[in-house]
Design a protein around this motif. Structure first.
Motif, PDB file in Angstrom:
ATOM      1  N   LEU A 219     -62.472 -66.655  47.109  1.00 13.73           N
ATOM      2  CA  LEU A 219     -63.731 -66.306  46.460  1.00 13.73           C
ATOM      3  C   LEU A 219     -63.582 -65.039  45.627  1.00 13.73           C
ATOM      4  O   LEU A 219     -64.235 -64.886  44.586  1.00 13.73           O
ATOM      5  CB  LEU A 219     -64.835 -66.149  47.505  1.00 13.73           C
ATOM      6  CG  LEU A 219     -65.193 -67.430  48.286  1.00 13.73           C
ATOM      7  CD1 LEU A 219     -66.308 -67.152  49.277  1.00 13.73           C
ATOM      8  CD2 LEU A 219     -65.601 -68.543  47.329  1.00 13.73           C
TER       9      LEU A 219
ATOM     10  N   ALA B  14     -67.885 -75.259  48.691  1.00 14.26           N
ATOM     11  CA  ALA B  14     -69.286 -74.886  48.490  1.00 14.26           C
ATOM     12  C   ALA B  14     -69.469 -74.122  47.184  1.00 14.26           C
ATOM     13  O   ALA B  14     -70.588 -74.002  46.678  1.00 14.26           O
ATOM     14  CB  ALA B  14     -69.772 -74.037  49.666  1.00 14.26           C
ATOM     15  N   ARG B  15     -68.359 -73.625  46.631  1.00 14.16           N
ATOM     16  CA  ARG B  15     -68.410 -72.815  45.411  1.00 14.16           C
ATOM     17  C   ARG B  15     -67.866 -73.558  44.182  1.00 14.16           C
ATOM     18  O   ARG B  15     -68.379 -73.396  43.077  1.00 14.16           O
ATOM     19  CB  ARG B  15     -67.603 -71.530  45.642  1.00 14.16           C
ATOM     20  CG  ARG B  15     -67.361 -70.673  44.425  1.00 14.16           C
ATOM     21  CD  ARG B  15     -68.599 -69.922  43.991  1.00 14.16           C
ATOM     22  NE  ARG B  15     -68.311 -69.062  42.861  1.00 14.16           N
ATOM     23  CZ  ARG B  15     -67.900 -67.792  42.952  1.00 14.16           C
ATOM     24  NH1 ARG B  15     -67.739 -67.245  44.144  1.00 14.16           N
ATOM     25  NH2 ARG B  15     -67.653 -67.086  41.882  1.00 14.16           N
ATOM     26  N   THR B  16     -66.829 -74.396  44.390  1.00 16.57           N
ATOM     27  CA  THR B  16     -66.181 -75.037  43.251  1.00 16.57           C
ATOM     28  C   THR B  16     -65.419 -76.269  43.721  1.00 16.57           C
ATOM     29  O   THR B  16     -65.441 -76.615  44.906  1.00 16.57           O
ATOM     30  CB  THR B  16     -65.237 -74.048  42.540  1.00 16.57           C
ATOM     31  OG1 THR B  16     -64.823 -74.590  41.285  1.00 16.57           O
ATOM     32  CG2 THR B  16     -64.006 -73.739  43.393  1.00 16.57           C
TER      33      THR B  16
ATOM     34  N   GLU C 228     -65.487 -74.029  52.854  1.00 19.96           N
ATOM     35  CA  GLU C 228     -65.983 -72.755  52.325  1.00 19.96           C
ATOM     36  C   GLU C 228     -65.753 -72.665  50.820  1.00 19.96           C
ATOM     37  O   GLU C 228     -66.602 -72.181  50.074  1.00 19.96           O
ATOM     38  CB  GLU C 228     -65.280 -71.591  53.031  1.00 19.96           C
ATOM     39  CG  GLU C 228     -65.508 -71.530  54.534  1.00 19.96           C
ATOM     40  CD  GLU C 228     -66.968 -71.303  54.867  1.00 19.96           C
ATOM     41  OE1 GLU C 228     -67.642 -70.553  54.130  1.00 19.96           O
ATOM     42  OE2 GLU C 228     -67.439 -71.897  55.861  1.00 19.96           O
ATOM     43  N   VAL C 229     -64.601 -73.129  50.373  1.00 22.94           N
ATOM     44  CA  VAL C 229     -64.285 -73.073  48.946  1.00 22.94           C
ATOM     45  C   VAL C 229     -65.043 -74.156  48.190  1.00 22.94           C
ATOM     46  O   VAL C 229     -65.544 -73.927  47.082  1.00 22.94           O
ATOM     47  CB  VAL C 229     -62.767 -73.214  48.735  1.00 22.94           C
ATOM     48  CG1 VAL C 229     -62.430 -73.242  47.250  1.00 22.94           C
ATOM     49  CG2 VAL C 229     -62.025 -72.066  49.425  1.00 22.94           C
TER      50      VAL C 229
ATOM     51  N   LEU D 100     -62.011 -66.195  42.424  1.00 24.42           N
ATOM     52  CA  LEU D 100     -63.015 -66.923  41.642  1.00 24.42           C
ATOM     53  C   LEU D 100     -64.012 -65.959  41.009  1.00 24.42           C
ATOM     54  O   LEU D 100     -64.450 -66.154  39.868  1.00 24.42           O
ATOM     55  CB  LEU D 100     -63.756 -67.924  42.526  1.00 24.42           C
ATOM     56  CG  LEU D 100     -62.939 -69.114  43.050  1.00 24.42           C
ATOM     57  CD1 LEU D 100     -63.776 -69.970  43.981  1.00 24.42           C
ATOM     58  CD2 LEU D 100     -62.392 -69.956  41.896  1.00 24.42           C
ATOM     59  N   GLY D 101     -64.348 -64.901  41.750  1.00 28.32           N
ATOM     60  CA  GLY D 101     -65.276 -63.900  41.221  1.00 28.32           C
ATOM     61  C   GLY D 101     -64.695 -63.179  40.020  1.00 28.32           C
ATOM     62  O   GLY D 101     -65.423 -62.826  39.078  1.00 28.32           O
TER      63      GLY D 101
END
Length: 269
Positions: free
Chosen positions: A261, A79-81, A76-77, A264-265
């Motif tokens: 997330l 997929a973002r970074t 899940e993480v 990160l946001g």
């Protein structure tokens, strides 16, 4: 097939029959064995990274656990970074401990790991339980390299578990059994809801882990050094200032991923 292999396969069959999912979270099989082994000063720690982006999210497992505990959160993480897990000394596919397994020593190892693996900062650290103490200790000494923290059911240095002596006795009993080539009663790898479903490859790795003397020595050292570690954190503690710090009470993959997330946001709005 030797006797140990047969016993492990039987154990995996029992686990599978008891409802362990045949399809683990994406990428879990990679965590069940060695990936990149990074020198940290005459010893090597096992590291696995996936995904792309910045900051790099680095996961720190709870006491007595390996990096594979994060297998359900990692995709899940990633997929973002960029997202990385590693095994502390004595756990998973890392080399044995050579000194007391304290928070300060783990933080030093992590510093060498990041440097020698050429991991790119800044970093968001995610620590569970005892690992939350290591994450905070490293953040204080990182000189700004850590820009966010997620603390999952964090252990508090001023509220150590009342049963820690009993837990140490139990681990020492497991160590004594391992010295005789046995797996003692109650000496299985500790379950955690963070992991999600356990696939056959990870079940095999966990079954093999608890037969290793080096594993039980590392677990025992973390427990035996817990008061020293608490003192190290107490001495180092200071405000985090503007750094986003999110505490998660649930050891549940979706809740942890959501907290990461969220951080990160805040860092990359």
């Amino acid at each position: 097939m030797n006797n140990f292999s047969l016993k492990v396969l039987v154990a995996v069959s029992v686990l599978t029959g008891a409802g362990v999912h045949a399809e683990p979270p994406a990428g879990q099989n990679a965590l069940a064995g060695p990936q990149v082994r990074v020198d940290v000063g005459g010893r090597k720690l096992n590291l696995y990274c996936t995904g792309k982006g910045s900051p790099t999210v680095l996961f720190e497992a709870d006491a007595g656990r390996a990096g594979w505990d994060w297998s359900a959160v990692l995709p899940e993480v990633a997929a973002r970074t960029r997202a990385c897990v590693y095994d502390r000394a004595g756990f998973g596919a890392s080399d044995p401990i050579i000194r007391a397994a304290t928070v300060a020593n783990a933080s030093k190892d992590l510093n060498f790991l990041i440097k020698n693996a050429h991991l790119e900062g800044p970093f968001v650290l995610v620590g569970a339980g005892y690992g939350a103490l290591i994450a905070q200790q490293f953040a204080w000494r990182s000189r700004g390299a850590v820009t966010g923290l997620v603390l999952v059911a964090p252990l508090k240095e001023d509220a150590l578990p009342a049963d820690r002596a009993a837990k140490l006795d139990a681990v020492l009993a497991c160590l004594a059994a391992a010295e005789q080539g046995k797996v003692g009663d109650g000496c299985a790898y500790p379950a955690t809801s963070i992991n999600g479903e356990i696939g056959p490859a990870l079940a095999l790795a966990q079954a093999a882990q608890v037969r290793k003397l080096t594993y039980w020595k590392a677990r025992a050292s973390e427990l035996d050094s817990l008061e020293i570690s608490a003192g190290q954190v107490r001495a180092a503690r200071k405000p985090f200032g503007e750094m986003p710090v999110v505490e998660v009470s649930q050891e549940e993959p979706a809740a942890i991923a959501a907290a990461v997330l969220q951080v990160l946001g805040k860092l990359n709005p």
